[in-house]
Design an enzyme around this catalytic site. Structure first.
Site, PDB file in Angstrom:
ATOM      1  N   HIS A  53      -4.968  14.554  -9.549  1.00 50.52           N
ATOM      2  CA  HIS A  53      -5.295  13.131  -9.714  1.00 50.52           C
ATOM      3  C   HIS A  53      -4.676  12.541 -10.979  1.00 50.52           C
ATOM      4  CE1 HIS A  53      -8.005  12.436  -6.322  1.00 50.52           C
ATOM      5  NE2 HIS A  53      -8.411  13.694  -6.487  1.00 50.52           N
TER       6      HIS A  53
ATOM      7  N   ASP B 106       0.861  -1.184   0.000  1.00 50.69           N
ATOM      8  CA  ASP B 106       0.000   0.000   0.000  1.00 50.69           C
ATOM      9  C   ASP B 106       0.899   1.236   0.000  1.00 50.69           C
ATOM     10  OD1 ASP B 106      -2.837   1.161   0.429  1.00 50.69           O
ATOM     11  OD2 ASP B 106      -1.583   2.187   1.933  1.00 50.69           O
TER      12      ASP B 106
ATOM     13  N   GLU C  98      -4.696   2.383  -4.183  1.00 50.26           N
ATOM     14  CA  GLU C  98      -3.236   2.375  -4.254  1.00 50.26           C
ATOM     15  C   GLU C  98      -2.655   1.117  -3.610  1.00 50.26           C
ATOM     16  OE1 GLU C  98      -4.479   5.178  -0.861  1.00 50.26           O
ATOM     17  OE2 GLU C  98      -5.074   4.770  -2.927  1.00 50.26           O
TER      18      GLU C  98
ATOM     19  N   ASN D 191      -2.032  13.127  -4.518  1.00 49.62           N
ATOM     20  CA  ASN D 191      -3.147  13.587  -5.355  1.00 49.62           C
ATOM     21  C   ASN D 191      -3.492  15.050  -5.072  1.00 49.62           C
ATOM     22  OD1 ASN D 191      -3.572  11.191  -6.772  1.00 49.62           O
ATOM     23  ND2 ASN D 191      -4.846  10.331  -5.140  1.00 49.62           N
TER      24      ASN D 191
END
Length: 508
Positions: free
Chosen positions: A383, A370, A413, A378
């Site tokens: 984004h 992760d 993610e 972001n």
């Protein structure tokens, strides 16, 4: 010939019948165009039919027959005539089968379709030949004229009947082949079915299947009847060889002997081939490939083969397009649209399939990653920049893992790596190397949220959890849960940018 020969034998004797048979054989061989390499067929057939005549005559005389004084009402003479006809038929069939086995190495059966066809035709022709003999005995040479017309009509009827039977057989098998092609949803399986069925349907020595790839023809399948020949090429250009000609002109070709295509210098087929038939594979008014069949025999292919293969190539083209569309749809359903990695559904199915075949000696490890604080990326860069990092990150994972395992996007993610046949120790080493690689690799992105799209290098880190079978669980279904727990409790909550193992979280 059988019908005429029995009349000639009964009227003039063995010598004249042999002469007539030999002349007929010479005419037949000349008509079918026997080449230099097959000149042996002249003495072979002349000898074979001479032997058939001699054995038939010997049977006739052995049964008490005498062609100079035949009494139609005599039972002995009728038996002798029938014995002669049956002997000629049987011996002829035996010689034919022996010829196929010895000279052509073909494993043929005695009671095949050819044998049944010969029985049918003989039952029609031989009685007419006997009637010719009777009429010739009673009214002389004019009987040849009277019986000649029925003989010609019988020959035409038999030829039409044979053609009808052949076309009907071809159509039945063509329909079955088309049905089998439409059931295949993998392009390679479509190729395999088509070429195997063609090899059984049409008598030929070699078959080639080409597909149009960019600006050339790619050889995707090849077969030869005896498994002795290897193709000398893998691709062709337009107007190159037979298939290139068909691709350029978009028209089928049919050659019955090598003299007809002597103008073609580089034909790309074995040198001893004589007959060629080649057709385009078309879908949506465009040529997507070429099918080419070749044979050592002259006049091996005819118009009926052209028509049948035209139907089959249409089936083939549709089956290829259907299979391609299915494969694309299947691939899209299995791949993540952004990263092009496998999605979680495909990953889960792969793990379940492996788990169904697992044994006591199996080992299996799993890594769950992760990206840390990815929301901040972001927010800062936009984004689109975040998506670009995810794509680059996916490429990094794929290149790093290679053939060792399967990489999939778990969601957002998060990414997961399946490692069959890799134990816990090795998986931990891979995870640590991967963590270091990610931390040391800045990803170039465009700052989309600013007026000027400047390139900036962004560094990210990842928290990683590792679990393994059979170290941490009894079934593979528990691996993802254990890896998830290791990642959050062992890596995220302990400062991130770490590798944690599920076993370390367990109480001592």
């Amino acid at each position: 010939m059988n019908g005429i020969s029995i009349a000639v034998f009964l009227s003039f004797g063995l010598f004249v019948e042999i002469i007539l048979t030999q002349l007929a054989i010479l005419l037949v061989l000349a008509r079918i165009g026997v080449g230099k390499k097959e000149y042996y067929r002249y003495p072979l057939n002349l000898t074979m039919f001479s032997a058939v005549s001699l054995i038939g005559a010997f049977t006739f005389w052995l049964l008490g027959g005498d062609h100079q004084s035949i009494d139609f009402t005599s039972f002995q003479d009728i038996v002798a005539i029938f014995g002669y006809a049956i002997t000629v038929f049987v011996v002829n069939q035996l010689f034919i089968k022996m010829n196929h086995r010895v000279f052509y190495k073909r494993n043929v059966k005695l009671f095949d379709k050819g044998f049944l066809w010969e029985i049918q035709s003989s039952l029609i022709v031989l009685p007419v030949g006997f009637v010719l003999f009777v009429l010739y005995t009673e009214i002389g040479r004019i009987a040849i004229f009277y019986m000649g017309i029925p003989f010609v009509m019988i020959a035409i009827i038999l030829k039409l009947l044979y053609s009808y039977q052949e076309i009907n057989r071809y159509l039945e098998e063509t329909g079955e082949i088309g049905h089998q092609l439409t059931k295949k949803m993998v392009v390679n399986e479509v190729y395999d079915v088509f070429i195997s069925k063609i090899a059984n349907l049409v008598t030929m020595d070699c078959a080639y299947i080409y597909m149009v790839v960019d600006e050339h023809l790619e050889l995707v399948r090849f077969t030869d009847a005896k498994n002795e020949i290897q193709p000398t090429h893998s691709r062709l250009s337009k107007n190159e060889a037979f298939s290139g000609m068909v691709w350029e002109e978009n028209k089928p070709i049919l050659y019955n002997n090598s003299k007809e295509w002597s103008f073609l210098k580089a034909n790309k087929i074995p040198k001893d081939m004589e007959s060629v038939i080649s057709l385009p594979i078309e879908t949506n008014n465009s040529t997507i490939g070429i099918v080419t069949l070749v044979s050592k025999e002259k006049n091996a292919f005819g118009k009926v083969h052209l028509r049948i293969l035209d139907i089959l190539t249409n089936y083939f083209g549709v089956a290829i397009e259907n299979a391609k569309n299915y494969e694309i749809t299947k691939l899209n359903s299995e791949k993540d649209g952004l990263t092009k990695l496998y999605n979680y559904r495909y990953f889960n199915n792969a793990v379940e399939e492996y788990g169904s075949n697992i044994t006591k000696s199996s080992i299996y490890s799993l890594i769950l990653l992760d990206l840390d604080h990815f929301k901040q990326v972001n927010d800062k860069y936009g984004h689109e920049a975040g998506n670009e990092i995810l794509r680059l990150f996916a490429d990094t994972l794929t290149e790093f893992i290679g053939e060792k395992g399967l990489v999939a996007r778990y969601g957002g993610e998060e990414f997961v790596i399946s490692l069959p046949h890799i134990n816990l120790t090795e998986a931990c080493k891979l995870a640590e190397s991967l963590r270091a690689l990610i931390a040391e690799t800045p990803f170039p992105v465009m700052k989309h949220i600013f007026p000027h799209n400047d390139v900036e290098y962004v560094s990210v880190t990842a928290s990683i959890g590792v679990s393994a079978y059979p170290d941490h669980c009894e079934t593979l279904n528990e691996l993802i849960r254990h890896a998830d727990r290791a990642m959050y409790l062992g890596a995220k909550q302990r400062g991130r940018n770490k590798v944690a193992v599920y076993q370390e979280l367990q109480p001592n």
